[in-house]
Write a protein that holds these residues in place. Structure first.
Motif, PDB file in Angstrom:
ATOM      1  N   GLY A  31      -7.346  15.222   9.532  1.00  0.00           N
ATOM      2  CA  GLY A  31      -7.620  16.692   8.736  1.00  0.00           C
ATOM      3  C   GLY A  31      -7.030  16.624   7.480  1.00  0.00           C
ATOM      4  O   GLY A  31      -7.698  17.354   6.586  1.00  0.00           O
ATOM      5  N   ASP A  32      -6.182  15.856   7.259  1.00  0.00           N
ATOM      6  CA  ASP A  32      -5.616  15.708   5.853  1.00  0.00           C
ATOM      7  C   ASP A  32      -6.442  14.990   5.118  1.00  0.00           C
ATOM      8  O   ASP A  32      -7.304  14.117   5.314  1.00  0.00           O
ATOM      9  N   VAL A  33      -6.033  14.997   3.712  1.00  0.00           N
ATOM     10  CA  VAL A  33      -6.808  14.011   2.710  1.00  0.00           C
ATOM     11  C   VAL A  33      -5.713  12.781   2.443  1.00  0.00           C
ATOM     12  O   VAL A  33      -4.480  13.116   2.556  1.00  0.00           O
ATOM     13  N   HIS A  34      -6.313  11.573   2.526  1.00  0.00           N
ATOM     14  CA  HIS A  34      -5.458  10.498   2.323  1.00  0.00           C
ATOM     15  C   HIS A  34      -5.600   9.729   1.038  1.00  0.00           C
ATOM     16  O   HIS A  34      -6.819   9.373   0.714  1.00  0.00           O
ATOM     17  N   GLY A  35      -4.837   9.585   0.415  1.00  0.00           N
ATOM     18  CA  GLY A  35      -4.783   8.715  -0.839  1.00  0.00           C
ATOM     19  C   GLY A  35      -4.112   7.091  -0.772  1.00  0.00           C
ATOM     20  O   GLY A  35      -3.133   7.363  -0.298  1.00  0.00           O
ATOM     21  N   VAL A  36      -4.679   6.303  -1.349  1.00  0.00           N
ATOM     22  CA  VAL A  36      -4.223   5.121  -1.176  1.00  0.00           C
ATOM     23  C   VAL A  36      -4.010   4.402  -2.612  1.00  0.00           C
ATOM     24  O   VAL A  36      -5.036   4.672  -3.482  1.00  0.00           O
ATOM     25  N   VAL A  49      -4.687  15.214  -4.581  1.00  0.00           N
ATOM     26  CA  VAL A  49      -4.276  13.878  -4.170  1.00  0.00           C
ATOM     27  C   VAL A  49      -4.775  13.000  -5.024  1.00  0.00           C
ATOM     28  O   VAL A  49      -3.963  11.950  -5.491  1.00  0.00           O
ATOM     29  N   GLU A  50      -5.856  13.132  -5.859  1.00  0.00           N
ATOM     30  CA  GLU A  50      -6.426  12.524  -6.860  1.00  0.00           C
ATOM     31  C   GLU A  50      -5.505  12.311  -7.852  1.00  0.00           C
ATOM     32  O   GLU A  50      -5.217  11.367  -8.537  1.00  0.00           O
ATOM     33  N   ASP A  51      -4.925  13.554  -8.266  1.00  0.00           N
ATOM     34  CA  ASP A  51      -4.028  13.612  -9.403  1.00  0.00           C
ATOM     35  C   ASP A  51      -2.662  12.875  -8.928  1.00  0.00           C
ATOM     36  O   ASP A  51      -2.100  12.217  -9.889  1.00  0.00           O
ATOM     37  N   LEU A  52      -2.214  13.055  -7.940  1.00  0.00           N
ATOM     38  CA  LEU A  52      -0.960  12.328  -7.706  1.00  0.00           C
ATOM     39  C   LEU A  52      -1.212  10.833  -7.461  1.00  0.00           C
ATOM     40  O   LEU A  52      -0.275  10.147  -7.994  1.00  0.00           O
ATOM     41  N   CYS A  53      -2.318  10.385  -6.927  1.00  0.00           N
ATOM     42  CA  CYS A  53      -2.569   8.756  -7.010  1.00  0.00           C
ATOM     43  C   CYS A  53      -2.726   8.387  -8.559  1.00  0.00           C
ATOM     44  O   CYS A  53      -2.085   7.247  -8.773  1.00  0.00           O
ATOM     45  N   ASP A  54      -3.293   9.280  -9.325  1.00  0.00           N
ATOM     46  CA  ASP A  54      -3.177   9.039 -10.654  1.00  0.00           C
ATOM     47  C   ASP A  54      -1.881   8.729 -11.413  1.00  0.00           C
ATOM     48  O   ASP A  54      -1.245   7.892 -12.193  1.00  0.00           O
ATOM     49  N   GLU A  55      -0.975   9.666 -11.070  1.00  0.00           N
ATOM     50  CA  GLU A  55       0.409   9.659 -11.295  1.00  0.00           C
ATOM     51  C   GLU A  55       1.237   8.558 -10.949  1.00  0.00           C
ATOM     52  O   GLU A  55       1.987   8.073 -11.648  1.00  0.00           O
ATOM     53  N   ILE A  56       0.970   8.321  -9.537  1.00  0.00           N
ATOM     54  CA  ILE A  56       1.732   6.993  -9.061  1.00  0.00           C
ATOM     55  C   ILE A  56       1.046   5.717  -9.726  1.00  0.00           C
ATOM     56  O   ILE A  56       2.000   4.739 -10.103  1.00  0.00           O
ATOM     57  N   GLN A 115       1.053  -1.299   0.036  1.00  0.00           N
ATOM     58  CA  GLN A 115       0.014  -0.312  -0.168  1.00  0.00           C
ATOM     59  C   GLN A 115       1.057   1.228   0.031  1.00  0.00           C
ATOM     60  O   GLN A 115       1.720   1.543   0.837  1.00  0.00           O
ATOM     61  N   ILE A 116       0.509   2.256  -1.001  1.00  0.00           N
ATOM     62  CA  ILE A 116       1.269   3.494  -0.895  1.00  0.00           C
ATOM     63  C   ILE A 116       0.479   4.419  -0.502  1.00  0.00           C
ATOM     64  O   ILE A 116      -0.935   4.540  -1.149  1.00  0.00           O
ATOM     65  N   ASP A 117       0.627   5.142   0.422  1.00  0.00           N
ATOM     66  CA  ASP A 117      -0.367   6.298   1.063  1.00  0.00           C
ATOM     67  C   ASP A 117       0.235   7.771   0.422  1.00  0.00           C
ATOM     68  O   ASP A 117       1.560   7.984   0.636  1.00  0.00           O
ATOM     69  N   VAL A 118      -0.802   8.443   0.130  1.00  0.00           N
ATOM     70  CA  VAL A 118      -0.445   9.963  -0.291  1.00  0.00           C
ATOM     71  C   VAL A 118      -1.249  10.818   0.734  1.00  0.00           C
ATOM     72  O   VAL A 118      -2.439  10.555   1.149  1.00  0.00           O
ATOM     73  N   TRP A 119      -0.600  11.756   1.103  1.00  0.00           N
ATOM     74  CA  TRP A 119      -1.026  12.898   2.179  1.00  0.00           C
ATOM     75  C   TRP A 119      -0.915  14.154   1.726  1.00  0.00           C
ATOM     76  O   TRP A 119      -0.009  14.535   1.328  1.00  0.00           O
ATOM     77  N   ASP A 120      -2.153  14.896   2.042  1.00  0.00           N
ATOM     78  CA  ASP A 120      -1.859  16.303   1.642  1.00  0.00           C
ATOM     79  C   ASP A 120      -2.871  17.082   2.629  1.00  0.00           C
ATOM     80  O   ASP A 120      -3.802  16.301   3.389  1.00  0.00           O
ATOM     81  N   GLU A 121      -2.996  18.403   2.614  1.00  0.00           N
ATOM     82  CA  GLU A 121      -3.964  19.172   3.319  1.00  0.00           C
ATOM     83  C   GLU A 121      -5.445  19.024   3.069  1.00  0.00           C
ATOM     84  O   GLU A 121      -5.623  18.612   1.790  1.00  0.00           O
ATOM     85  N   GLY A 122      -6.226  19.059   4.017  1.00  0.00           N
ATOM     86  CA  GLY A 122      -7.436  18.604   3.947  1.00  0.00           C
ATOM     87  C   GLY A 122      -8.209  19.444   2.730  1.00  0.00           C
ATOM     88  O   GLY A 122      -9.266  18.752   2.108  1.00  0.00           O
ATOM     89  N   SER A 123      -7.755  20.519   2.174  1.00  0.00           N
ATOM     90  CA  SER A 123      -8.444  21.222   1.199  1.00  0.00           C
ATOM     91  C   SER A 123      -7.946  20.914  -0.265  1.00  0.00           C
ATOM     92  O   SER A 123      -8.167  21.358  -1.213  1.00  0.00           O
ATOM     93  N   ARG A 124      -7.200  19.782  -0.103  1.00  0.00           N
ATOM     94  CA  ARG A 124      -6.526  19.663  -1.423  1.00  0.00           C
ATOM     95  C   ARG A 124      -6.771  17.985  -2.072  1.00  0.00           C
ATOM     96  O   ARG A 124      -5.964  17.258  -2.497  1.00  0.00           O
ATOM     97  N   LYS A 125      -8.121  17.990  -2.157  1.00  0.00           N
ATOM     98  CA  LYS A 125      -8.500  16.240  -2.600  1.00  0.00           C
ATOM     99  C   LYS A 125      -8.122  16.058  -3.836  1.00  0.00           C
ATOM    100  O   LYS A 125      -7.626  15.116  -4.187  1.00  0.00           O
TER     101      LYS A 125
END
Length: 128
Positions: free
Chosen positions: A113-118, A75-82, A62-72
């Motif tokens: 409070g962060d946004v979490h991508g998996v 995070v979606e873009d970063l998950c797509d790039e990963i 599992q690869i976890d991506v973390w960013d501030e709460g207003s940046r969903k």
């Protein structure tokens, strides 16, 4: 080097090389001072996948991506790039590696409070 450790090193190097916003920001474990966005390597597991005269393992990581709460969206873009960087990727090393498969991508709010991508990956490795 054991295949699990080699896989983690390979994943870190590949993400840092292919996802510019995460260059130098992919950790086995983050600290409270790490700047957003960043990526951590989460749980992993494996199951035996031995064949005739070949020792192998199917690894899930599992690869976890973390960013501030207003940046969903970011995070979606970063998950797509990963996913693009790791999907169907294979490398040579101390083991034979079949192409990496991306099995799950999820973005959610985290209680912190962060946004979490998996991004969940699976790969079959044969011990050399």
């Amino acid at each position: 080097m054991k295949s699990g450790r080699a896989l983690r090193r390979l994943v870190i190097a590949r993400i840092e090389d292919q996802v510019p916003d995460l260059a130098g920001k992919v950790y086995d474990q983050a600290t409270a001072t790490d700047e957003h966005p960043y990526c951590t390597l989460g749980p992993s597991d494996w199951r035996p996948d031995d064949g005739d005269c070949i020792k192998g393992k199917i690894w899930s990581l599992q690869i976890d991506v973390w960013d501030e709460g207003s940046r969903k969206s970011r995070v979606e873009d970063l998950c797509d790039e990963i996913s693009a960087a790791l999907g169907d990727f294979e490398a040579e090393g101390d083991f034979a590696m079949h192409p990496i498969g991306v099995t799950l991508v999820r973005v959610m709010d985290d209680p912190s409070g962060d946004v979490h991508g998996v991004v969940q990956i699976e790969v079959s490795l044969e011990e050399a």
